[in-house]
Design a protein around this motif. Structure first.
Motif, PDB file in Angstrom:
ATOM      1  N   VAL A  46       2.206  -4.749  -1.428  1.00  0.00           N
ATOM      2  CA  VAL A  46       0.804  -4.987  -1.013  1.00  0.00           C
ATOM      3  C   VAL A  46       1.208  -6.475  -1.736  1.00  0.00           C
ATOM      4  O   VAL A  46       1.779  -6.562  -3.142  1.00  0.00           O
ATOM      5  N   ARG A  47      -0.009  -7.133  -1.461  1.00  0.00           N
ATOM      6  CA  ARG A  47       0.433  -8.047  -1.946  1.00  0.00           C
ATOM      7  C   ARG A  47      -0.684  -8.881  -2.851  1.00  0.00           C
ATOM      8  O   ARG A  47      -1.931  -8.686  -1.559  1.00  0.00           O
ATOM      9  N   ILE A  48      -1.166  -9.311  -3.880  1.00  0.00           N
ATOM     10  CA  ILE A  48      -2.228  -9.281  -4.452  1.00  0.00           C
ATOM     11  C   ILE A  48      -3.321 -11.498  -3.959  1.00  0.00           C
ATOM     12  O   ILE A  48      -1.888 -11.948  -4.604  1.00  0.00           O
ATOM     13  N   ARG A  49      -3.883 -11.397  -3.290  1.00  0.00           N
ATOM     14  CA  ARG A  49      -4.183 -13.209  -2.621  1.00  0.00           C
ATOM     15  C   ARG A  49      -5.071 -13.682  -3.025  1.00  0.00           C
ATOM     16  O   ARG A  49      -4.977 -14.181  -3.756  1.00  0.00           O
ATOM     17  N   ASN A  50      -6.188 -12.868  -4.037  1.00  0.00           N
ATOM     18  CA  ASN A  50      -7.121 -13.119  -5.312  1.00  0.00           C
ATOM     19  C   ASN A  50      -7.866 -12.350  -5.776  1.00  0.00           C
ATOM     20  O   ASN A  50      -7.649 -10.782  -5.695  1.00  0.00           O
ATOM     21  N   LEU A  51      -8.166 -12.765  -7.386  1.00  0.00           N
ATOM     22  CA  LEU A  51      -8.611 -11.418  -8.153  1.00  0.00           C
ATOM     23  C   LEU A  51      -9.961 -11.637  -9.151  1.00  0.00           C
ATOM     24  O   LEU A  51      -9.923 -12.895  -9.217  1.00  0.00           O
ATOM     25  N   SER A  52      -9.800 -10.472  -9.403  1.00  0.00           N
ATOM     26  CA  SER A  52     -11.275 -11.357 -10.566  1.00  0.00           C
ATOM     27  C   SER A  52     -12.007  -9.461 -11.299  1.00  0.00           C
ATOM     28  O   SER A  52     -10.735  -8.544 -10.788  1.00  0.00           O
ATOM     29  N   GLU A  53     -12.504  -9.777 -11.615  1.00  0.00           N
ATOM     30  CA  GLU A  53     -12.940  -8.347 -12.995  1.00  0.00           C
ATOM     31  C   GLU A  53     -13.224  -7.172 -11.946  1.00  0.00           C
ATOM     32  O   GLU A  53     -13.216  -6.543 -12.538  1.00  0.00           O
ATOM     33  N   THR A  54     -13.683  -7.853 -10.800  1.00  0.00           N
ATOM     34  CA  THR A  54     -14.480  -6.219 -10.310  1.00  0.00           C
ATOM     35  C   THR A  54     -13.685  -5.739  -9.237  1.00  0.00           C
ATOM     36  O   THR A  54     -14.182  -4.609  -8.465  1.00  0.00           O
ATOM     37  N   GLY A  55     -12.842  -6.990  -8.442  1.00  0.00           N
ATOM     38  CA  GLY A  55     -12.381  -6.582  -6.820  1.00  0.00           C
ATOM     39  C   GLY A  55     -10.923  -7.382  -6.629  1.00  0.00           C
ATOM     40  O   GLY A  55     -10.688  -8.626  -7.407  1.00  0.00           O
ATOM     41  N   ALA A  56     -10.805  -7.683  -4.719  1.00  0.00           N
ATOM     42  CA  ALA A  56      -9.885  -8.360  -5.267  1.00  0.00           C
ATOM     43  C   ALA A  56      -9.419  -8.371  -3.430  1.00  0.00           C
ATOM     44  O   ALA A  56     -10.215  -7.417  -3.319  1.00  0.00           O
ATOM     45  N   MET A  57      -8.584  -9.089  -3.188  1.00  0.00           N
ATOM     46  CA  MET A  57      -8.673  -8.962  -1.965  1.00  0.00           C
ATOM     47  C   MET A  57      -5.979  -9.144  -1.233  1.00  0.00           C
ATOM     48  O   MET A  57      -6.024  -9.333  -2.231  1.00  0.00           O
ATOM     49  N   ILE A  58      -6.252  -8.115  -0.867  1.00  0.00           N
ATOM     50  CA  ILE A  58      -5.148  -7.728  -0.682  1.00  0.00           C
ATOM     51  C   ILE A  58      -4.603  -7.380   0.376  1.00  0.00           C
ATOM     52  O   ILE A  58      -5.219  -7.530   1.619  1.00  0.00           O
ATOM     53  N   GLU A  59      -2.971  -8.511   0.771  1.00  0.00           N
ATOM     54  CA  GLU A  59      -1.928  -8.062   1.748  1.00  0.00           C
ATOM     55  C   GLU A  59      -1.268  -7.222   2.255  1.00  0.00           C
ATOM     56  O   GLU A  59      -0.567  -6.844   1.074  1.00  0.00           O
ATOM     57  N   GLY A  60      -1.124  -6.472   3.629  1.00  0.00           N
ATOM     58  CA  GLY A  60      -0.004  -5.546   3.351  1.00  0.00           C
ATOM     59  C   GLY A  60      -0.058  -4.762   4.585  1.00  0.00           C
ATOM     60  O   GLY A  60      -1.128  -5.146   5.650  1.00  0.00           O
ATOM     61  N   PRO A  61       0.970  -3.988   5.450  1.00  0.00           N
ATOM     62  CA  PRO A  61       0.508  -3.478   6.141  1.00  0.00           C
ATOM     63  C   PRO A  61       0.472  -2.307   6.376  1.00  0.00           C
ATOM     64  O   PRO A  61       0.654  -1.625   7.846  1.00  0.00           O
ATOM     65  N   ALA A  62       0.506  -1.538   5.500  1.00  0.00           N
ATOM     66  CA  ALA A  62      -0.983   0.451   5.815  1.00  0.00           C
ATOM     67  C   ALA A  62      -1.889  -0.451   5.053  1.00  0.00           C
ATOM     68  O   ALA A  62      -1.778  -0.718   3.187  1.00  0.00           O
ATOM     69  N   PHE A  63      -3.299   0.183   5.052  1.00  0.00           N
ATOM     70  CA  PHE A  63      -4.072   0.642   4.509  1.00  0.00           C
ATOM     71  C   PHE A  63      -5.390   2.047   4.762  1.00  0.00           C
ATOM     72  O   PHE A  63      -4.513   2.162   5.125  1.00  0.00           O
ATOM     73  N   PRO A  64      -5.325   2.386   3.469  1.00  0.00           N
ATOM     74  CA  PRO A  64      -6.307   3.640   3.779  1.00  0.00           C
ATOM     75  C   PRO A  64      -7.196   3.795   4.766  1.00  0.00           C
ATOM     76  O   PRO A  64      -8.085   2.656   4.966  1.00  0.00           O
ATOM     77  N   ALA A  65      -8.226   4.430   5.297  1.00  0.00           N
ATOM     78  CA  ALA A  65      -9.564   3.865   5.392  1.00  0.00           C
ATOM     79  C   ALA A  65     -10.572   3.485   4.704  1.00  0.00           C
ATOM     80  O   ALA A  65     -10.647   3.705   3.995  1.00  0.00           O
ATOM     81  N   ILE A  66     -11.065   3.039   5.418  1.00  0.00           N
ATOM     82  CA  ILE A  66     -12.888   2.041   5.532  1.00  0.00           C
ATOM     83  C   ILE A  66     -13.677   2.856   4.271  1.00  0.00           C
ATOM     84  O   ILE A  66     -13.365   4.131   4.408  1.00  0.00           O
ATOM     85  N   GLY A  67     -13.389   2.359   2.498  1.00  0.00           N
ATOM     86  CA  GLY A  67     -14.405   3.126   2.095  1.00  0.00           C
ATOM     87  C   GLY A  67     -13.891   4.518   1.002  1.00  0.00           C
ATOM     88  O   GLY A  67     -14.064   5.207   0.643  1.00  0.00           O
ATOM     89  N   SER A  68     -12.012   4.406   1.557  1.00  0.00           N
ATOM     90  CA  SER A  68     -11.617   5.399   0.989  1.00  0.00           C
ATOM     91  C   SER A  68     -11.150   5.002  -0.389  1.00  0.00           C
ATOM     92  O   SER A  68     -10.650   3.624  -0.624  1.00  0.00           O
ATOM     93  N   THR A  69     -10.769   6.328  -1.754  1.00  0.00           N
ATOM     94  CA  THR A  69     -10.193   5.474  -2.846  1.00  0.00           C
ATOM     95  C   THR A  69      -8.827   5.698  -2.676  1.00  0.00           C
ATOM     96  O   THR A  69      -8.433   6.156  -2.044  1.00  0.00           O
ATOM     97  N   LEU A  70      -8.803   4.386  -3.276  1.00  0.00           N
ATOM     98  CA  LEU A  70      -7.148   4.302  -3.696  1.00  0.00           C
ATOM     99  C   LEU A  70      -6.276   3.876  -5.324  1.00  0.00           C
ATOM    100  O   LEU A  70      -7.140   3.696  -6.875  1.00  0.00           O
ATOM    101  N   LYS A  71      -5.501   3.771  -5.455  1.00  0.00           N
ATOM    102  CA  LYS A  71      -5.090   3.401  -6.833  1.00  0.00           C
ATOM    103  C   LYS A  71      -4.064   1.361  -6.676  1.00  0.00           C
ATOM    104  O   LYS A  71      -2.937   1.915  -5.856  1.00  0.00           O
ATOM    105  N   LEU A  72      -4.980   1.108  -7.307  1.00  0.00           N
ATOM    106  CA  LEU A  72      -4.117  -1.020  -7.270  1.00  0.00           C
ATOM    107  C   LEU A  72      -2.721  -0.241  -8.410  1.00  0.00           C
ATOM    108  O   LEU A  72      -3.291  -0.078  -9.422  1.00  0.00           O
ATOM    109  N   HIS A  73      -1.763  -0.315  -7.868  1.00  0.00           N
ATOM    110  CA  HIS A  73      -0.427  -0.655  -9.197  1.00  0.00           C
ATOM    111  C   HIS A  73       0.296  -2.341  -9.447  1.00  0.00           C
ATOM    112  O   HIS A  73       0.206  -2.662  -8.614  1.00  0.00           O
TER     113      HIS A  73
END
Length: 230
Positions: A46-73
């Motif tokens: 993914v690409r991190i397009r914007n970022l704050s201390e509590t969240g981010a907007m990311i851009e990429g080809p695939a995502f889990p379902a809304i509400g799912s947990t994930l790890k950003l590396h």
């Protein structure tokens, strides 16, 4: 945790951003940083397009379902998060805790000396977008009268040329996102792209074991002719 969903091929998986009441968030910094997400033993770049201390907007080809947990590396840093919205190739995530934006820009847990390679490129990209002070250590003041050999100078020069090329390419990407700029300055943008290609060839030649072969392999006829002229 759900497997990653390829959003471009499954329109029904795309959901709009959440209502305004759910969008309260810390101030965000616009960026373009390389990262990856991991969910249910699957991962995607993914690409991190914007970022704050509590969240981010990311851009990429695939995502889990809304509400799912994930790890950003990203390099040495990672954070647990929850996907809260998705719209086309972009998605919003909310972190399980707070992060330090500067650490994510550098990709390191703590700053330790000058930034190099991709870390430095990302820091410069962030500077271009935000207008903030660059996360690059200042050069030390030269010692009067001191003359010393610089090991691997040509390799360092090649790295700097590659850095400039990648930064220029990033600036070009920003400009080509604006249709008005493309319409008015398409010829200049083509020249801009050619200049980036020249820098790439020069960097490759400087680091090649056989520079003659590297010059012969240059695909730009005019550049190759200039480099081989008597």
């Amino acid at each position: 945790m759900c497997a990653l969903i390829h959003d471009r091929s499954i329109e029904e998986a795309v959901s709009p951003p959440p209502p305004a009441a759910l969008q309260a968030r810390a101030p965000r910094t616009n960026l373009f940083l390389s990262a990856s997400i991991e969910a249910d033993d699957a991962s995607a770049p993914v690409r991190i397009r914007n970022l704050s201390e509590t969240g981010a907007m990311i851009e990429g080809p695939a995502f889990p379902a809304i509400g799912s947990t994930l790890k950003l590396h990203r390099m040495e840093v990672d954070v647990d998060a929850r996907l809260v919205w998705q719209a086309g190739p972009r998605a919003g995530i909310h972190f399980a805790g707070t992060i330090t934006v500067a650490e994510w820009v550098s990709g390191k847990r703590a700053a330790s000396g000058p930034l190099f390679g991709q870390t430095r490129v990302d820091a410069i990209q962030a500077t271009i977008r935000t207008g903030t002070a660059p996360l690059v250590a200042p050069h030390p003041e030269p010692v009067p009268g001191a003359v010393a050999a610089i090991p691997d100078l040509e390799r360092h020069l090649a790295e700097e040329i590659a850095l400039v090329r990648r930064s220029l390419e990033d600036m070009g990407d920003v400009m080509t996102d604006d249709p008005i700029v493309v319409q008015r300055h398409h010829k200049l943008l083509q020249t801009f792209d050619l200049s980036c290609q020249v820098l790439d060839h020069i960097a490759r030649i400087l680091t090649a074991e056989d520079r003659g072969k590297a010059v012969a392999a240059v695909g730009m006829d005019e550049l190759r002719a200039r480099l081989t002229r008597g």
